[in-house]
Design a protein around this motif. Structure first.
Motif, PDB file in Angstrom:
ATOM      1  N   ALA A   1     -86.228 -12.355  -8.689  1.00 33.01           N
ATOM      2  CA  ALA A   1     -84.865 -12.878  -8.566  1.00 33.01           C
ATOM      3  C   ALA A   1     -84.830 -14.047  -7.586  1.00 33.01           C
ATOM      4  O   ALA A   1     -84.233 -15.085  -7.860  1.00 33.01           O
ATOM      5  CB  ALA A   1     -83.921 -11.768  -8.114  1.00 33.01           C
TER       6      ALA A   1
ATOM      7  N   TYR B   1     -67.063 -21.088 -19.094  1.00 34.27           N
ATOM      8  CA  TYR B   1     -68.329 -20.586 -18.579  1.00 34.27           C
ATOM      9  C   TYR B   1     -69.417 -20.625 -19.635  1.00 34.27           C
ATOM     10  O   TYR B   1     -70.587 -20.788 -19.336  1.00 34.27           O
ATOM     11  CB  TYR B   1     -68.168 -19.161 -18.058  1.00 34.27           C
ATOM     12  CG  TYR B   1     -69.264 -18.789 -17.109  1.00 34.27           C
ATOM     13  CD1 TYR B   1     -69.218 -19.219 -15.798  1.00 34.27           C
ATOM     14  CD2 TYR B   1     -70.367 -18.070 -17.534  1.00 34.27           C
ATOM     15  CE1 TYR B   1     -70.237 -18.925 -14.928  1.00 34.27           C
ATOM     16  CE2 TYR B   1     -71.397 -17.770 -16.663  1.00 34.27           C
ATOM     17  CZ  TYR B   1     -71.321 -18.201 -15.362  1.00 34.27           C
ATOM     18  OH  TYR B   1     -72.340 -17.919 -14.497  1.00 34.27           O
TER      19      TYR B   1
ATOM     20  N   ASP C   1     -69.409 -19.289  -6.004  1.00 31.57           N
ATOM     21  CA  ASP C   1     -70.700 -19.457  -5.355  1.00 31.57           C
ATOM     22  C   ASP C   1     -71.635 -18.302  -5.677  1.00 31.57           C
ATOM     23  O   ASP C   1     -71.223 -17.278  -6.195  1.00 31.57           O
ATOM     24  CB  ASP C   1     -70.426 -19.526  -3.845  1.00 31.57           C
ATOM     25  CG  ASP C   1     -71.695 -19.418  -3.049  1.00 31.57           C
ATOM     26  OD1 ASP C   1     -71.986 -18.308  -2.590  1.00 31.57           O
ATOM     27  OD2 ASP C   1     -72.385 -20.423  -2.930  1.00 31.57           O
ATOM     28  N   SER C   2     -72.885 -18.494  -5.322  1.00 31.35           N
ATOM     29  CA  SER C   2     -73.897 -17.467  -5.573  1.00 31.35           C
ATOM     30  C   SER C   2     -73.511 -16.145  -4.928  1.00 31.35           C
ATOM     31  O   SER C   2     -73.726 -15.088  -5.508  1.00 31.35           O
ATOM     32  CB  SER C   2     -75.234 -17.902  -4.998  1.00 31.35           C
ATOM     33  OG  SER C   2     -75.277 -19.276  -4.797  1.00 31.35           O
TER      34      SER C   2
ATOM     35  N   ILE D   1     -68.743 -27.533 -14.598  1.00 30.19           N
ATOM     36  CA  ILE D   1     -69.866 -28.191 -13.936  1.00 30.19           C
ATOM     37  C   ILE D   1     -70.760 -27.113 -13.350  1.00 30.19           C
ATOM     38  O   ILE D   1     -70.282 -26.177 -12.731  1.00 30.19           O
ATOM     39  CB  ILE D   1     -69.404 -29.085 -12.762  1.00 30.19           C
ATOM     40  CG1 ILE D   1     -68.055 -29.709 -13.077  1.00 30.19           C
ATOM     41  CG2 ILE D   1     -70.431 -30.161 -12.462  1.00 30.19           C
ATOM     42  CD1 ILE D   1     -67.349 -30.170 -11.830  1.00 30.19           C
ATOM     43  N   ARG D   2     -72.021 -27.300 -13.538  1.00 27.06           N
ATOM     44  CA  ARG D   2     -72.965 -26.304 -13.040  1.00 27.06           C
ATOM     45  C   ARG D   2     -73.927 -26.913 -12.047  1.00 27.06           C
ATOM     46  O   ARG D   2     -74.317 -28.067 -12.186  1.00 27.06           O
ATOM     47  CB  ARG D   2     -73.771 -25.717 -14.186  1.00 27.06           C
ATOM     48  CG  ARG D   2     -73.144 -24.488 -14.776  1.00 27.06           C
ATOM     49  CD  ARG D   2     -73.723 -24.201 -16.121  1.00 27.06           C
ATOM     50  NE  ARG D   2     -72.814 -24.684 -17.137  1.00 27.06           N
ATOM     51  CZ  ARG D   2     -71.921 -23.912 -17.748  1.00 27.06           C
ATOM     52  NH1 ARG D   2     -71.856 -22.645 -17.449  1.00 27.06           N
ATOM     53  NH2 ARG D   2     -71.113 -24.405 -18.651  1.00 27.06           N
ATOM     54  N   GLY D   3     -74.284 -26.112 -11.072  1.00 31.89           N
ATOM     55  CA  GLY D   3     -75.269 -26.567 -10.104  1.00 31.89           C
ATOM     56  C   GLY D   3     -76.396 -25.567 -10.003  1.00 31.89           C
ATOM     57  O   GLY D   3     -76.425 -24.598 -10.755  1.00 31.89           O
ATOM     58  N   PRO D   4     -77.315 -25.833  -9.084  1.00 36.72           N
ATOM     59  CA  PRO D   4     -78.437 -24.916  -8.902  1.00 36.72           C
ATOM     60  C   PRO D   4     -77.920 -23.541  -8.467  1.00 36.72           C
ATOM     61  O   PRO D   4     -76.797 -23.419  -7.985  1.00 36.72           O
ATOM     62  CB  PRO D   4     -79.231 -25.559  -7.762  1.00 36.72           C
ATOM     63  CG  PRO D   4     -78.730 -26.947  -7.632  1.00 36.72           C
ATOM     64  CD  PRO D   4     -77.338 -26.952  -8.149  1.00 36.72           C
TER      65      PRO D   4
ATOM     66  N   ARG E   1     -84.409 -19.707  -6.444  1.00 40.16           N
ATOM     67  CA  ARG E   1     -84.854 -20.836  -5.630  1.00 40.16           C
ATOM     68  C   ARG E   1     -85.578 -21.881  -6.469  1.00 40.16           C
ATOM     69  O   ARG E   1     -86.106 -22.852  -5.955  1.00 40.16           O
ATOM     70  CB  ARG E   1     -85.770 -20.351  -4.513  1.00 40.16           C
ATOM     71  CG  ARG E   1     -85.030 -19.496  -3.521  1.00 40.16           C
ATOM     72  CD  ARG E   1     -85.888 -19.019  -2.387  1.00 40.16           C
ATOM     73  NE  ARG E   1     -85.194 -17.940  -1.687  1.00 40.16           N
ATOM     74  CZ  ARG E   1     -85.706 -17.305  -0.650  1.00 40.16           C
ATOM     75  NH1 ARG E   1     -86.890 -17.637  -0.196  1.00 40.16           N
ATOM     76  NH2 ARG E   1     -85.037 -16.345  -0.078  1.00 40.16           N
ATOM     77  N   GLY E   2     -85.640 -21.621  -7.745  1.00 38.52           N
ATOM     78  CA  GLY E   2     -86.252 -22.620  -8.624  1.00 38.52           C
ATOM     79  C   GLY E   2     -87.755 -22.702  -8.490  1.00 38.52           C
ATOM     80  O   GLY E   2     -88.359 -23.683  -8.909  1.00 38.52           O
TER      81      GLY E   2
ATOM     82  N   LEU F   1     -86.650 -17.119  -8.917  1.00 34.19           N
ATOM     83  CA  LEU F   1     -85.830 -17.772  -9.943  1.00 34.19           C
ATOM     84  C   LEU F   1     -84.709 -18.580  -9.319  1.00 34.19           C
ATOM     85  O   LEU F   1     -84.522 -19.750  -9.633  1.00 34.19           O
ATOM     86  CB  LEU F   1     -85.226 -16.721 -10.869  1.00 34.19           C
ATOM     87  CG  LEU F   1     -86.012 -16.387 -12.120  1.00 34.19           C
ATOM     88  CD1 LEU F   1     -85.316 -15.273 -12.869  1.00 34.19           C
ATOM     89  CD2 LEU F   1     -86.134 -17.614 -13.006  1.00 34.19           C
TER      90      LEU F   1
ATOM     91  N   GLY G   1     -76.953 -20.963 -10.002  1.00 34.93           N
ATOM     92  CA  GLY G   1     -75.838 -20.333 -10.680  1.00 34.93           C
ATOM     93  C   GLY G   1     -74.476 -20.803 -10.213  1.00 34.93           C
ATOM     94  O   GLY G   1     -73.471 -20.188 -10.527  1.00 34.93           O
TER      95      GLY G   1
END
Lengths: 238, 238
Positions: free
Chosen positions: B228, B79, B44-45, B118-121, B233-234, B231, B123
Motif C-alpha cells: 500500500a 469520480y 485528501d488521502s 481533477i486528480r493528483g498523486p 508513494r509511487g 503504491l 488518490g
DNA sequence: CATTGCCTCACCATTTCGGGGGAGTTGAAA
DNA sequence: TTTCAACTCCCCCGAAATGGTGAGGCAATG
C-alpha cells in the motif's frame, strides 16, 4: 517556435474517430509546436499500456524490451507530482537514470523535455511529453510560452484516447460497500485481521467475509492484490 | 457572459501565498465568469477535506452535516469520469439525489452546473464547479465558450491548493532497490511468494529478504502495508 | 412479496507468512 | 582497502491468513 493553431488542433482531435488517428494528431502537434518529439503514453491499474508519438520505433522497442518504464525518472517523477515537469528538475543521479538518459540522447530524444502527468479514474495514469534538443534558455522560453496549451492538449488528448479504450468504462468495478471500504482501508494501513476486527467491533469471521467480497468485486487474487487494486482505483485512501 | 481576463486571474492565482487567498480568487472568478457560484473542493488521502467557494455557509454546513458527500451525484459521477461534466448529464434518478438537488435549489445553488474533476498523486481528488441559474441553451453556450478556460483554471487552482497542503512532500522514504521493486510489484499484482520467487528466478528465501527489507524501508507493519505504501508513494506501478 | 445486497456470525483443514537466526558473493564508494 | 549495500541462499517453527461452505436478519428495490 512554430505557428500554433490550438483551435484547429483541438478540432481535429475532436473529429478523430479511431485510435490510429491519434498518431496523425501527435505528428501534427509536433510540427505545430516545432519540437523534436511529442509523445503520449498511458498506463493503467491492470498494467495495460498504450502509447503513440514520434519517437523512433527502435527506441520504443528498446524501451519496452528493457522495461525502462520502471526505472525512467520521468515516469517515476511525474507519477508523484501533480504539475507538469521539466526534465531538468527530475532526479537523474542514479545510475540507471543516467544510463537511460544517455541512451535516449543516442536515439535522438533530445536533451530537453516537458512532461504533463494526467490522471483518470481507476488509477489510470498518462503522460504527455514534448522533447527537444536545445539549450536551457530556449527551452524555458518554450515551456513558458506553451505551458497552458500543452496542459489543455494533454487533457483533450487523454480524453480522446480513453474514448477509444474499450472496457475502460466497463472495467469500473462495482463500488465497495461502506463496511468493505472500512475493512480494506484498515488492512491497507497495516493492521492485522484481529486488530481490524476489533477496531470495527465485529468478529474476525465477519471481517473475512468483507475482505473476500471486496476481493471478489475487485477481481483480486488475494488480499494484498485487492488492497493494491482498491488503492489504485481510488476506492480506498490510506 | 462576463468579461474574462484569464491571464490576470492566473497571475493573481500564482501570486497567492496563503490558503485564504484562494477564497478571494474564487470570488473574483465567479464575478469574472458572471455565474452564481463557483466552488473548489478536494478530498485528501487521509480523508480530510478542504473547500472554498461562494456557496452560502448554511448550505455548506448542511451539506457536511448530512454527509451528502457520499450521496451527491456530482461527486459520484465525477469520480468515475475523466472529463468535465454537465450536471444535466448525471444520474439524478435516485431518491437521495433528487432530494439533494431540490434542497440545493432552495439554497440558491442554481439549476445548472459544470464540474471538472481533477486528480493528483496519492488518490487526491478535487472538483472545480461552476453553477448558475439559467435555461439550458444559455448554459450550453456558457460551457461551450468557457470550457477550456475552466479546465485550465481548475488545473492551476488545484495545483495551488496542493502547494498549501503540508505533509505531501515530507513523506519521502528511501527508494527501493530494483529487486525490491520487482518483488513488491509482483506481490502487488496478486502473486504468492512462491509464484513471485519463480517469476524472478530466485528462491523463496531470497524473496523474503527483499520483501522484508522493503517493508523495513517503508516502515510498514506487514507485506500488505508495504504494498500500500509503495503504491501510494509511487515507488511501484501496478 | 420476492429478490437482492449488505451485515453479521460460525467451523475446519490447509497454505502462507512472519520472525528469528546465519552466510556467502559481488561491485561500488569512501 | 575496507566498508557497505545489494543480491543470493539456507534452516526452523509458530502464528496468521486463506478458501470453502452455510446461515440468519434487515433494508431497499422492483
Amino acid at each position: 517556435m512554430g505557428k500554433l493553431n490550438l483551435d484547429q488542433i483541438l478540432k481535429d482531435l475532436d473529429a478523430t474517430s479511431a485510435l490510429e488517428g491519434l498518431q496523425d494528431i501527435i505528428v501534427a502537434l509536433r510540427d505545430a509546436f516545432n519540437v523534436d518529439h511529442m509523445v503520449y503514453h498511458w498506463v493503467d491499474s491492470s498494467g495495460d499500456q498504450y502509447g503513440c508519438g514520434t519517437y523512433s520505433p527502435e527506441w520504443v522497442e528498446l524501451y519496452t524490451a528493457r522495461n525502462y518504464l520502471r526505472v525512467d525518472p520521468v515516469i517515476q517523477g511525474c507519477y508523484q507530482r501533480f504539475h507538469p515537469v521539466d526534465w531538468k528538475r527530475l532526479d537523474w543521479s542514479s545510475k540507471p537514470a543516467w544510463e537511460i538518459f544517455a541512451l535516449a540522447m543516442e536515439y535522438g530524444i533530445g536533451n530537453q523535455g516537458y512532461s504533463i502527468p494526467i490522471r483518470g479514474p481507476n488509477g489510470q495514469f498518462a503522460l504527455f511529453t514534448a522533447s527537444h534538443n536545445c539549450d536551457d534558455d530556449a527551452w524555458a522560453e518554450f515551456t513558458e510560452a506553451y505551458n497552458r496549451d500543452l496542459i489543455l492538449i494533454a487533457h483533450y488528448f487523454n480524453r480522446k484516447a480513453l474514448e477509444f479504450e474499450p472496457g475502460r468504462q466497463s472495467e469500473q468495478s462495482r463500488a465497495l460497500s461502506p463496511r468493505e471500504v472500512d475493512a480494506m482501508t484498515l488492512i491497507a494501513m497495516g493492521y492485522s485481521r484481529a486488530q481490524v476486527a476489533e477496531s470495527l467491533s465485529i468478529s474476525q469471521n465477519t471481517l473475512r467475509v468483507y475482505i473476500e467480497s471486496a476481493r471478489f468485486k475487485l477481481g483480486a487474487l488475494n488480499t494484498t492484490h485487492a488492497v493494491a487494486r482498491a488503492l489504485s482505483r481510488g476506492l480506498i485512501v490510506v
